[in-house]
Design a protein around this motif. Structure first.
Motif, PDB file in Angstrom:
ATOM      1  N   SER A   1       1.271  -0.822   0.006  1.00 26.92           N
ATOM      2  CA  SER A   1       0.077   0.204   0.308  1.00 26.92           C
ATOM      3  C   SER A   1       0.761   1.071   0.108  1.00 26.92           C
ATOM      4  N   THR A   2       0.553   2.138  -0.085  1.00 27.25           N
ATOM      5  CA  THR A   2       0.636   3.566  -0.808  1.00 27.25           C
ATOM      6  C   THR A   2       0.127   4.971  -0.396  1.00 27.25           C
ATOM      7  N   GLN A   3       0.859   5.576   0.105  1.00 28.56           N
ATOM      8  CA  GLN A   3      -0.122   6.443   0.729  1.00 28.56           C
ATOM      9  C   GLN A   3       0.180   7.042  -0.911  1.00 28.56           C
ATOM     10  N   LEU A   4      -0.637   8.387  -0.779  1.00 31.02           N
ATOM     11  CA  LEU A   4      -1.170   9.543  -1.953  1.00 31.02           C
ATOM     12  C   LEU A   4      -1.249  10.847  -1.935  1.00 31.02           C
ATOM     13  N   VAL A   5       0.099  11.072  -0.498  1.00 33.87           N
ATOM     14  CA  VAL A   5       0.799  12.227  -0.088  1.00 33.87           C
ATOM     15  C   VAL A   5       2.369  12.115  -0.884  1.00 33.87           C
TER      16      VAL A   5
ATOM     17  N   GLY B   1       5.941  12.824  -0.853  1.00 34.39           N
ATOM     18  CA  GLY B   1       6.921  11.902  -0.787  1.00 34.39           C
ATOM     19  C   GLY B   1       6.547   9.817  -0.684  1.00 34.39           C
ATOM     20  N   TYR B   2       5.618   9.956  -1.281  1.00 38.16           N
ATOM     21  CA  TYR B   2       4.648   8.348  -1.206  1.00 38.16           C
ATOM     22  C   TYR B   2       5.024   7.262  -0.475  1.00 38.16           C
TER      23      TYR B   2
ATOM     24  N   ALA C   1       9.685  -4.230   3.253  1.00 38.01           N
ATOM     25  CA  ALA C   1       9.754  -2.993   2.695  1.00 38.01           C
ATOM     26  C   ALA C   1       8.606  -1.346   3.226  1.00 38.01           C
ATOM     27  N   SER C   2       9.463  -0.353   3.950  1.00 36.53           N
ATOM     28  CA  SER C   2       8.665   0.793   4.274  1.00 36.53           C
ATOM     29  C   SER C   2       9.044   1.985   4.227  1.00 36.53           C
ATOM     30  N   GLY C   3       8.652   2.830   4.274  1.00 29.75           N
ATOM     31  CA  GLY C   3       9.612   4.447   3.566  1.00 29.75           C
ATOM     32  C   GLY C   3       9.276   4.604   2.606  1.00 29.75           C
ATOM     33  N   THR C   4       9.695   5.515   2.556  1.00 29.12           N
ATOM     34  CA  THR C   4       9.923   6.429   1.316  1.00 29.12           C
ATOM     35  C   THR C   4      11.211   6.035  -0.127  1.00 29.12           C
ATOM     36  N   LEU C   5      11.177   6.715  -1.099  1.00 25.16           N
ATOM     37  CA  LEU C   5      12.319   6.208  -1.296  1.00 25.16           C
ATOM     38  C   LEU C   5      13.405   7.234  -1.109  1.00 25.16           C
ATOM     39  N   GLU C   6      13.588   8.509  -0.233  1.00 29.67           N
ATOM     40  CA  GLU C   6      14.554   9.532   0.562  1.00 29.67           C
ATOM     41  C   GLU C   6      15.248   8.202   1.403  1.00 29.67           C
ATOM     42  N   ASN C   7      13.775   7.846   1.885  1.00 33.02           N
ATOM     43  CA  ASN C   7      14.252   6.796   3.471  1.00 33.02           C
ATOM     44  C   ASN C   7      13.766   5.895   3.577  1.00 33.02           C
ATOM     45  N   PRO C   8      14.312   4.990   3.492  1.00 34.61           N
ATOM     46  CA  PRO C   8      14.062   3.217   2.888  1.00 34.61           C
ATOM     47  C   PRO C   8      14.800   2.401   4.225  1.00 34.61           C
ATOM     48  N   GLN C   9      13.328   1.788   4.248  1.00 37.27           N
ATOM     49  CA  GLN C   9      13.414   0.999   5.581  1.00 37.27           C
ATOM     50  C   GLN C   9      13.293  -0.511   5.210  1.00 37.27           C
ATOM     51  N   GLY C  10      13.126  -1.615   5.814  1.00 40.04           N
ATOM     52  CA  GLY C  10      12.931  -2.974   5.732  1.00 40.04           C
ATOM     53  C   GLY C  10      13.425  -4.091   6.048  1.00 40.04           C
TER      54      GLY C  10
ATOM     55  N   GLN D   1      18.835  -0.077   5.643  1.00 43.28           N
ATOM     56  CA  GLN D   1      18.562   1.571   6.288  1.00 43.28           C
ATOM     57  C   GLN D   1      18.185   2.224   5.757  1.00 43.28           C
ATOM     58  N   PRO D   2      18.002   3.917   5.789  1.00 41.06           N
ATOM     59  CA  PRO D   2      18.128   4.974   4.774  1.00 41.06           C
ATOM     60  C   PRO D   2      19.750   4.922   4.101  1.00 41.06           C
TER      61      PRO D   2
END
Length: 321
Positions: free
Chosen positions: A224-228, A230-231, A267-276, A302-303
């Motif tokens: 799932s991706t939030q439509l805000v 940074g996504y 995986a979680s976070g954003t492309l600029e701040n990936p985590q998982g 981590q990022p």
């Protein structure tokens, strides 16, 4: 076009009438300052535009026949555009080629004083497209085959945003409904199975799912991706019995290895701040003719770093950690 201090401001008047018969697509792209290699076709268009710079009105029709797009042949392409008060509509657009047909409709609603701010809605749908007749695929992957089909609806907002002290135009997605499928995929004569994927928006969040028997294994992805901006995304993938030798062939890596890959990835976070992280296992592995009973790998993402939290290889009585 009207100018204010030599600038075409949104309230300045605009008028244009264009007629082209049997023009050449490559020539028109060159005149527009765009690369023209691989493009051809006979172009005809009738365009009438009036109104203002910020609120143009009129209509345009474009036809291109018997041409190529990036060296891919097509039989006919058509585009119809209607410009009215605060609305740009594409009621019909399509391209028909030997591999299949792609159709599109679209709308762009904007305020009168601005042409670069508004609401976008695009619908794209294809017939069953034959990959075996796509030259780019055959060039990169000889003896490839299979079919794909796609249907998607996307809505979003086009708006200026400040970036590094400058105003840039940004597109923010607000709704997605999409489904796609691939059947009978073959690359370099090897069968790679089928893929099904779909996505749907629910309360400003798009949920998506993918299932595949790719290369004889099993792959499932749910996310799932939030439509805000940074996504922010959360996704989980599971893999079962995926032959790595088939992946190496697809990636054009000549590594003498085989085995079955299974495991899970989060995986979680954003492309600029990936985590998982991930937990992967290779069974019945042979690398450079050396048999290995099992290889296990755990990763933490981590990022700005990736940690290998565990690595273990077992071959008979031997174990490396």
């Amino acid at each position: 076009v009207g100018l204010q201090n030599w600038n075409p401001t949104p309230t300045q008047p605009l008028a244009a009438d264009i007629s082209v018969r049997n023009g050449d697509l490559a020539d028109l792209l060159a005149l527009a300052g765009q690369p023209s290699a691989g493009y051809s076709g006979a172009v005809s268009t009738v365009t009438h535009v009036a109104g203002t710079v910020g609120n143009p009105q009129g209509n345009a029709s474009l036809q291109v026949v018997n041409g190529t797009l990036r060296d891919e042949p097509f039989e006919r392409g058509e585009l119809q555009i209607n410009l009215s008060d605060g609305l740009i509509a594409i009621p019909s657009a399509f391209i028909a080629s030997p591999i299949g047909r792609v159709e599109m409709t679209a709308e762009y609603r904007h305020p009168r004083e601005s042409f670069f701010t508004g609401q976008v809605h695009v619908h794209v749908q294809t017939t069953t497209l034959n990959l075996g007749q796509l030259r780019a695929v055959q060039k990169q992957r000889p003896n490839s085959a299979g079919t794909i089909q796609l249907s998607t609806d996307v809505e979003g907002t086009l708006a200026p945003v400040a970036s590094n002290g400058k105003d840039e135009t940004s597109f923010l997605v607000s709704s997605v409904i999409a489904s796609s499928s691939a059947r009978g995929l073959k690359f370099q004569g090897e069968s790679y199975g089928d893929i099904d994927a779909f996505a749907r928006t629910n309360a400003r969040t798009v949920d998506y799912h993918l299932t595949s028997n790719f290369a004889g294994g099993e792959i499932r992805v749910n996310g799932s991706t939030q439509l805000v901006r940074g996504y922010p995304t959360t996704a989980d993938a599971t893999i079962a019995r995926l032959p790595i030798e088939r992946l190496l062939v697809l990636a054009k890596q000549e590594i003498p290895a085989r085995g079955l890959l299974s495991g899970s990835v989060h995986a979680s976070g954003t492309l600029e701040n990936p985590q998982g992280g991930g937990d992967l296992v290779l069974d019945r592995t042979v690398i450079y003719d050396e048999p290995i009973d099992k290889v296990q790998l755990q990763l933490a993402i981590q990022p700005k770093r990736v940690d290998v939290t565990q690595f273990a290889a077992v071959a008979g009585p031997s174990r490396l950690e």
